[in-house]
Design a protein around this motif. Sequence first.
Motif, PDB file in Angstrom:
ATOM      1  N   ARG A  37      49.058  48.644  47.858  1.00  0.00           N
ATOM      2  CA  ARG A  37      47.926  49.123  47.049  1.00  0.00           C
ATOM      3  C   ARG A  37      47.010  47.966  46.667  1.00  0.00           C
ATOM      4  O   ARG A  37      47.430  46.816  46.640  1.00  0.00           O
ATOM      5  CB  ARG A  37      48.435  49.775  45.768  1.00  0.00           C
ATOM      6  CG  ARG A  37      49.439  50.881  45.992  1.00  0.00           C
ATOM      7  CD  ARG A  37      50.011  51.383  44.692  1.00  0.00           C
ATOM      8  NE  ARG A  37      50.534  50.289  43.879  1.00  0.00           N
ATOM      9  CZ  ARG A  37      50.772  50.367  42.565  1.00  0.00           C
ATOM     10  NH1 ARG A  37      50.535  51.485  41.920  1.00  0.00           N
ATOM     11  NH2 ARG A  37      51.241  49.335  41.893  1.00  0.00           N
ATOM     12  N   VAL A  38      45.768  48.299  46.346  1.00  0.00           N
ATOM     13  CA  VAL A  38      44.784  47.322  45.900  1.00  0.00           C
ATOM     14  C   VAL A  38      44.119  47.878  44.635  1.00  0.00           C
ATOM     15  O   VAL A  38      43.942  49.095  44.492  1.00  0.00           O
ATOM     16  CB  VAL A  38      43.759  47.010  47.011  1.00  0.00           C
ATOM     17  CG1 VAL A  38      42.927  48.232  47.361  1.00  0.00           C
ATOM     18  CG2 VAL A  38      42.885  45.838  46.651  1.00  0.00           C
ATOM     19  N   LEU A  39      43.743  46.967  43.729  1.00  0.00           N
ATOM     20  CA  LEU A  39      43.122  47.387  42.477  1.00  0.00           C
ATOM     21  C   LEU A  39      41.626  47.620  42.665  1.00  0.00           C
ATOM     22  O   LEU A  39      40.930  46.782  43.244  1.00  0.00           O
ATOM     23  CB  LEU A  39      43.337  46.320  41.392  1.00  0.00           C
ATOM     24  CG  LEU A  39      42.857  46.717  40.002  1.00  0.00           C
ATOM     25  CD1 LEU A  39      43.744  47.818  39.420  1.00  0.00           C
ATOM     26  CD2 LEU A  39      42.832  45.511  39.084  1.00  0.00           C
ATOM     27  N   TRP A  58      33.396  53.290  42.659  1.00  0.00           N
ATOM     28  CA  TRP A  58      34.579  52.433  42.587  1.00  0.00           C
ATOM     29  C   TRP A  58      34.330  51.166  43.395  1.00  0.00           C
ATOM     30  O   TRP A  58      33.752  51.222  44.481  1.00  0.00           O
ATOM     31  CB  TRP A  58      35.791  53.181  43.117  1.00  0.00           C
ATOM     32  CG  TRP A  58      36.197  54.294  42.201  1.00  0.00           C
ATOM     33  CD1 TRP A  58      35.677  55.557  42.170  1.00  0.00           C
ATOM     34  CD2 TRP A  58      37.163  54.237  41.165  1.00  0.00           C
ATOM     35  NE1 TRP A  58      36.273  56.292  41.169  1.00  0.00           N
ATOM     36  CE2 TRP A  58      37.202  55.503  40.534  1.00  0.00           C
ATOM     37  CE3 TRP A  58      38.023  53.240  40.696  1.00  0.00           C
ATOM     38  CZ2 TRP A  58      38.056  55.794  39.479  1.00  0.00           C
ATOM     39  CZ3 TRP A  58      38.877  53.540  39.637  1.00  0.00           C
ATOM     40  CH2 TRP A  58      38.886  54.807  39.038  1.00  0.00           C
ATOM     41  N   GLU A  59      34.765  50.038  42.864  1.00  0.00           N
ATOM     42  CA  GLU A  59      34.529  48.750  43.505  1.00  0.00           C
ATOM     43  C   GLU A  59      35.714  47.824  43.271  1.00  0.00           C
ATOM     44  O   GLU A  59      36.570  48.097  42.428  1.00  0.00           O
ATOM     45  CB  GLU A  59      33.257  48.110  42.961  1.00  0.00           C
ATOM     46  CG  GLU A  59      33.374  47.735  41.488  1.00  0.00           C
ATOM     47  CD  GLU A  59      32.106  47.185  40.894  1.00  0.00           C
ATOM     48  OE1 GLU A  59      31.097  47.069  41.612  1.00  0.00           O
ATOM     49  OE2 GLU A  59      32.128  46.873  39.684  1.00  0.00           O
ATOM     50  N   PHE A  60      35.704  46.718  44.001  1.00  0.00           N
ATOM     51  CA  PHE A  60      36.701  45.680  43.793  1.00  0.00           C
ATOM     52  C   PHE A  60      36.234  44.819  42.627  1.00  0.00           C
ATOM     53  O   PHE A  60      35.042  44.529  42.512  1.00  0.00           O
ATOM     54  CB  PHE A  60      36.876  44.857  45.070  1.00  0.00           C
ATOM     55  CG  PHE A  60      37.311  45.718  46.228  1.00  0.00           C
ATOM     56  CD1 PHE A  60      38.619  46.159  46.332  1.00  0.00           C
ATOM     57  CD2 PHE A  60      36.404  46.109  47.193  1.00  0.00           C
ATOM     58  CE1 PHE A  60      39.013  46.979  47.374  1.00  0.00           C
ATOM     59  CE2 PHE A  60      36.787  46.927  48.247  1.00  0.00           C
ATOM     60  CZ  PHE A  60      38.100  47.366  48.331  1.00  0.00           C
ATOM     61  N   PRO A  61      37.138  44.417  41.726  1.00  0.00           N
ATOM     62  CA  PRO A  61      36.712  43.646  40.554  1.00  0.00           C
ATOM     63  C   PRO A  61      36.147  42.283  40.932  1.00  0.00           C
ATOM     64  O   PRO A  61      36.576  41.656  41.898  1.00  0.00           O
ATOM     65  CB  PRO A  61      37.993  43.506  39.729  1.00  0.00           C
ATOM     66  CG  PRO A  61      39.112  43.799  40.656  1.00  0.00           C
ATOM     67  CD  PRO A  61      38.576  44.669  41.750  1.00  0.00           C
ATOM     68  N   GLY A  62      35.187  41.828  40.138  1.00  0.00           N
ATOM     69  CA  GLY A  62      34.552  40.542  40.364  1.00  0.00           C
ATOM     70  C   GLY A  62      33.221  40.503  39.668  1.00  0.00           C
ATOM     71  O   GLY A  62      32.984  41.253  38.723  1.00  0.00           O
ATOM     72  N   GLY A  63      32.337  39.613  40.137  1.00  0.00           N
ATOM     73  CA  GLY A  63      31.031  39.516  39.507  1.00  0.00           C
ATOM     74  C   GLY A  63      30.196  38.400  40.088  1.00  0.00           C
ATOM     75  O   GLY A  63      30.513  37.837  41.133  1.00  0.00           O
ATOM     76  N   ALA A 116      42.291  51.687  38.982  1.00  0.00           N
ATOM     77  CA  ALA A 116      43.244  52.460  39.789  1.00  0.00           C
ATOM     78  C   ALA A 116      43.855  51.543  40.836  1.00  0.00           C
ATOM     79  O   ALA A 116      43.164  50.712  41.430  1.00  0.00           O
ATOM     80  CB  ALA A 116      42.546  53.634  40.478  1.00  0.00           C
ATOM     81  N   TRP A 117      45.163  51.702  41.045  1.00  0.00           N
ATOM     82  CA  TRP A 117      45.838  51.056  42.168  1.00  0.00           C
ATOM     83  C   TRP A 117      45.769  52.051  43.308  1.00  0.00           C
ATOM     84  O   TRP A 117      46.309  53.154  43.214  1.00  0.00           O
ATOM     85  CB  TRP A 117      47.287  50.717  41.812  1.00  0.00           C
ATOM     86  CG  TRP A 117      47.375  49.570  40.856  1.00  0.00           C
ATOM     87  CD1 TRP A 117      47.595  49.634  39.513  1.00  0.00           C
ATOM     88  CD2 TRP A 117      47.235  48.187  41.187  1.00  0.00           C
ATOM     89  NE1 TRP A 117      47.587  48.372  38.983  1.00  0.00           N
ATOM     90  CE2 TRP A 117      47.374  47.459  39.989  1.00  0.00           C
ATOM     91  CE3 TRP A 117      46.996  47.494  42.371  1.00  0.00           C
ATOM     92  CZ2 TRP A 117      47.298  46.076  39.932  1.00  0.00           C
ATOM     93  CZ3 TRP A 117      46.913  46.113  42.323  1.00  0.00           C
ATOM     94  CH2 TRP A 117      47.071  45.415  41.125  1.00  0.00           C
TER      95      TRP A 117
END
Length: 140
Positions: free
Chosen positions: A20-22, A36-41, A108-109
């Motif tokens: 799984r990926v967050l 929904w996106e991958f965390p970052g900035g 979400a995972w």
Amino acid sequence: MREAGPMLLVVAAAMIDGGRVLVQQRPEGTALAGLWEFPGGKIEAGESPEAALARELEEELGVTVDPAALTPLVFASEPLADRHLVLLLYRLDHWEGVPQARHASALAWADMAILRALPMPPADLPFLEILAPLLGTGTL
């Protein structure tokens, strides 16, 4: 070919836990709200991409990351209305703390089946093909 506006450099993490990926959901009142996106900035002036991502993950999720633990995976290039987005995706397998939704509506995972069903920003979609083998599901 049209002229690119100012460059917007953004980093994101594929935080992998087993198969799984967050992912996080963009809050109401922001651009691309609900996606929904991958965390970052954003990368701040004078920051390396790895330092920026470690900072962003602490701010957004409350987790501690060693910048040396970030492995570059892939990038996306996407024209926006007034800028040009370059999004760098890093793989992350080790962090300290439990991710919390500090600046997102939800976390979400997600395995590949869930990722394929989630509405995501256009720049994140090409990452799914790269992530599929890393999550143990082969290719899309």
